[in-house]
Design an enzyme around this catalytic site. Sequence first.
Site, PDB file in Angstrom:
ATOM      1  N   TYR A   1      -1.151  28.513   1.331  1.00  0.00           N
ATOM      2  CA  TYR A   1      -0.673  27.227   1.868  1.00  0.00           C
ATOM      3  C   TYR A   1       0.586  27.422   2.712  1.00  0.00           C
ATOM      4  O   TYR A   1       0.743  26.808   3.779  1.00  0.00           O
ATOM      5  CB  TYR A   1      -0.407  26.231   0.729  1.00  0.00           C
ATOM      6  CG  TYR A   1      -1.689  25.620   0.197  1.00  0.00           C
ATOM      7  CD1 TYR A   1      -2.415  24.711   0.956  1.00  0.00           C
ATOM      8  CD2 TYR A   1      -2.185  25.962  -1.057  1.00  0.00           C
ATOM      9  CE1 TYR A   1      -3.596  24.153   0.476  1.00  0.00           C
ATOM     10  CE2 TYR A   1      -3.361  25.406  -1.546  1.00  0.00           C
ATOM     11  CZ  TYR A   1      -4.063  24.505  -0.774  1.00  0.00           C
ATOM     12  OH  TYR A   1      -5.230  23.970  -1.236  1.00  0.00           O
TER      13      TYR A   1
ATOM     14  N   ASP B   1       0.688  19.083  -9.572  1.00  0.00           N
ATOM     15  CA  ASP B   1      -0.010  19.773  -8.497  1.00  0.00           C
ATOM     16  C   ASP B   1       0.600  21.152  -8.330  1.00  0.00           C
ATOM     17  O   ASP B   1       1.755  21.371  -8.692  1.00  0.00           O
ATOM     18  CB  ASP B   1       0.082  19.004  -7.176  1.00  0.00           C
ATOM     19  CG  ASP B   1      -0.936  19.535  -6.176  1.00  0.00           C
ATOM     20  OD1 ASP B   1      -2.112  19.152  -6.272  1.00  0.00           O
ATOM     21  OD2 ASP B   1      -0.559  20.373  -5.342  1.00  0.00           O
TER      22      ASP B   1
ATOM     23  N   ARG C   1      -9.560  18.699 -12.810  1.00  0.00           N
ATOM     24  CA  ARG C   1      -9.427  17.415 -12.096  1.00  0.00           C
ATOM     25  C   ARG C   1     -10.012  16.241 -12.883  1.00  0.00           C
ATOM     26  O   ARG C   1     -10.489  15.277 -12.294  1.00  0.00           O
ATOM     27  CB  ARG C   1     -10.076  17.456 -10.706  1.00  0.00           C
ATOM     28  CG  ARG C   1      -9.344  18.323  -9.712  1.00  0.00           C
ATOM     29  CD  ARG C   1      -8.208  17.554  -9.054  1.00  0.00           C
ATOM     30  NE  ARG C   1      -7.326  18.482  -8.354  1.00  0.00           N
ATOM     31  CZ  ARG C   1      -7.439  18.787  -7.079  1.00  0.00           C
ATOM     32  NH1 ARG C   1      -8.326  18.208  -6.336  1.00  0.00           N
ATOM     33  NH2 ARG C   1      -6.614  19.654  -6.530  1.00  0.00           N
TER      34      ARG C   1
HETATM   35  O1  CP3 Z   1      -6.836  16.757 -13.664  1.00  0.00           O
HETATM   36  C1  CP3 Z   1      -6.345  17.841 -13.296  1.00  0.00           C
HETATM   37  O2  CP3 Z   1      -7.032  18.860 -13.050  1.00  0.00           O
HETATM   38  C2  CP3 Z   1      -4.827  17.978 -13.240  1.00  0.00           C
HETATM   39  C3  CP3 Z   1      -4.236  17.736 -12.018  1.00  0.00           C
HETATM   40  C4  CP3 Z   1      -4.326  18.688 -10.845  1.00  0.00           C
HETATM   41  C5  CP3 Z   1      -4.143  18.216  -9.531  1.00  0.00           C
HETATM   42  N1  CP3 Z   1      -4.052  19.267  -8.684  1.00  0.00           N
HETATM   43  C6  CP3 Z   1      -4.005  16.799  -9.193  1.00  0.00           C
HETATM   44  C7  CP3 Z   1      -4.333  16.387  -7.812  1.00  0.00           C
HETATM   45  C8  CP3 Z   1      -4.455  20.074 -10.764  1.00  0.00           C
HETATM   46  C9  CP3 Z   1      -4.711  21.079 -11.876  1.00  0.00           C
HETATM   47  C10 CP3 Z   1      -4.267  20.430  -9.396  1.00  0.00           C
HETATM   48  C11 CP3 Z   1      -4.251  21.815  -8.910  1.00  0.00           C
HETATM   49  C12 CP3 Z   1      -4.450  22.063  -7.487  1.00  0.00           C
HETATM   50  N2  CP3 Z   1      -3.897  21.415  -6.402  1.00  0.00           N
HETATM   51  C13 CP3 Z   1      -5.191  23.151  -6.980  1.00  0.00           C
HETATM   52  C14 CP3 Z   1      -5.893  24.161  -7.829  1.00  0.00           C
HETATM   53  C15 CP3 Z   1      -7.159  23.573  -8.373  1.00  0.00           C
HETATM   54  C16 CP3 Z   1      -8.294  23.587  -7.395  1.00  0.00           C
HETATM   55  O3  CP3 Z   1      -8.759  22.487  -7.061  1.00  0.00           O
HETATM   56  O4  CP3 Z   1      -8.723  24.675  -7.001  1.00  0.00           O
HETATM   57  C17 CP3 Z   1      -5.135  23.110  -5.583  1.00  0.00           C
HETATM   58  C18 CP3 Z   1      -5.814  24.064  -4.627  1.00  0.00           C
HETATM   59  C19 CP3 Z   1      -4.309  22.019  -5.236  1.00  0.00           C
HETATM   60  C20 CP3 Z   1      -3.923  21.585  -3.872  1.00  0.00           C
HETATM   61  C21 CP3 Z   1      -4.411  20.206  -3.646  1.00  0.00           C
HETATM   62  N3  CP3 Z   1      -3.744  19.073  -4.079  1.00  0.00           N
HETATM   63  C22 CP3 Z   1      -5.629  19.775  -3.069  1.00  0.00           C
HETATM   64  C23 CP3 Z   1      -6.662  20.684  -2.449  1.00  0.00           C
HETATM   65  C24 CP3 Z   1      -5.677  18.370  -3.182  1.00  0.00           C
HETATM   66  C25 CP3 Z   1      -6.814  17.439  -2.781  1.00  0.00           C
HETATM   67  C26 CP3 Z   1      -6.581  16.750  -1.494  1.00  0.00           C
HETATM   68  C27 CP3 Z   1      -7.533  15.576  -1.359  1.00  0.00           C
HETATM   69  O5  CP3 Z   1      -7.046  14.466  -1.163  1.00  0.00           O
HETATM   70  O6  CP3 Z   1      -8.741  15.790  -1.479  1.00  0.00           O
HETATM   71  C28 CP3 Z   1      -4.501  17.969  -3.804  1.00  0.00           C
HETATM   72  C29 CP3 Z   1      -4.136  16.594  -4.171  1.00  0.00           C
HETATM   73  C30 CP3 Z   1      -4.404  16.269  -5.590  1.00  0.00           C
HETATM   74  N4  CP3 Z   1      -3.965  16.995  -6.645  1.00  0.00           N
HETATM   75  C31 CP3 Z   1      -5.093  15.134  -6.082  1.00  0.00           C
HETATM   76  C32 CP3 Z   1      -5.038  15.196  -7.462  1.00  0.00           C
HETATM   77  C33 CP3 Z   1      -5.577  14.181  -8.454  1.00  0.00           C
HETATM   78  C34 CP3 Z   1      -5.709  14.052  -5.226  1.00  0.00           C
HETATM   79  C35 CP3 Z   1      -4.614  13.242  -4.618  1.00  0.00           C
HETATM   80  C36 CP3 Z   1      -4.743  11.764  -4.881  1.00  0.00           C
HETATM   81  O7  CP3 Z   1      -5.223  11.343  -5.938  1.00  0.00           O
HETATM   82  O8  CP3 Z   1      -4.275  11.024  -4.003  1.00  0.00           O
END
Ligand code: CP3
Length: 348
Positions: free
Chosen positions: A157, A82, A33
């Site tokens: 999910y 994602d 992230r």
């Molecule tokens: O920088 C990086 O690591 C690359 C981008 C990345 C994202 N998601 C961007 C993202 C990666 C590798 C992921 C993988 C991901 N997505 C996982 C596995 C990694 C982990 O955290 O265990 C999981 C479980 C997800 C599902 C998911 N998508 C979650 C739990 C969330 C967060 C929700 C929140 O708002 O807190 C997302 C959204 C997400 N994916 C964001 C980002 C930058 C945040 C959304 C935003 O910026 O509006």
Amino acid sequence: MSTPEQAAPSSASLLVRAATGHPGPYPPVWFMRQAGRSLPEYRALRANQAMLDACRDPGLITEITLQPVRRHHVDAAIFFSDIVVPLVAIGLGIDIVPGTGPVIDRRFESEADLDRLRELTPDDVPYITEAVKALVGELGGTPLIGFAGAPFTLASYLVEGGPSKDHARTKALMHGRPVLWGSLLNRLAVITRAFLQVQIDAGVAAIQLFDSWAGALSRADYERFVLPHSRSVLEPLAATGVPRIHFGVGTGELLASMRAAGADVVGVDWRVPLDEAARRLGPGAVVQGNLDPAILFAPWGVVEAEVRRVVEQGRAASGHIFNLGHGVPPETDPDVLTRIVELVHSLS
Ligand code: CP3
């Protein structure tokens, strides 16, 4: 084609060298992230665009992926996307709700739902191919890490309909309807493997399989219900020579099984020190991790001592890629991440 164990050209990046058991002067460092809300430049770009729209825009993907490389001088970029992107690409109704995570319009419940999980082809994700190719050009010598969600974490999910703390519906399906569970994970493994292959064909230097929620399982259940499917994702990719990182949270009891699924590198969260993780993984293991993300909010002296401890304990493994134990929290001061990169680079 050579396997990762054999390949270690001196021209390879520090990341690929560490992943193949040929460590350089210091551990390569990147952060899960690292592209995300901790960066003001990310928040500015994302202000008017939904997450899933951003994930389908090659220009935005490229720019967001590059932001942390420019700012922190990390040793690898992680592709901005994602884990639900391939599922959206084959037509599932999924939204990423800010502050919550992925939410599914129709929960996976029965055989009839299997038909919705069709195979993914490169034509379903042209923006991935385009963005990976652009990034490989822009990044020069910095390696790009591609990724996908593992079958279990994606299934959670789909079955729960969104994020879950106890994964109760998922475990009920796994144990109560094992044949349907097997069919679901088979389908997800086929999609995941295809999604990773698209990224590999477009030029990523390494891949990471995120089984973020596998730590919810006992080792026996992991080995019976999950490992064969993660293996069917990872093992065929060995022939590509691209190092495979396998990560989950709370997986201290599963580390050896996750390696056995076909990983070159096993990600470790902060609960197990890296020397103990290396012992659990066995000879020749390469580890990734494992600074506690919560430490990022402590005074710098504490952060520095913890970074030094992680690097020291990582020397017990055959290779170490420095990372956090899980993702960068959105409230993190990005300057702390920059200082950590500088510190790790000074520890030769
Ligand atoms: O920088 C990086 O690591 C690359 C981008 C990345 C994202 N998601 C961007 C993202 C990666 C590798 C992921 C993988 C991901 N997505 C996982 C596995 C990694 C982990 O955290 O265990 C999981 C479980 C997800 C599902 C998911 N998508 C979650 C739990 C969330 C967060 C929700 C929140 O708002 O807190 C997302 C959204 C997400 N994916 C964001 C980002 C930058 C945040 C959304 C935003 O910026 O509006």
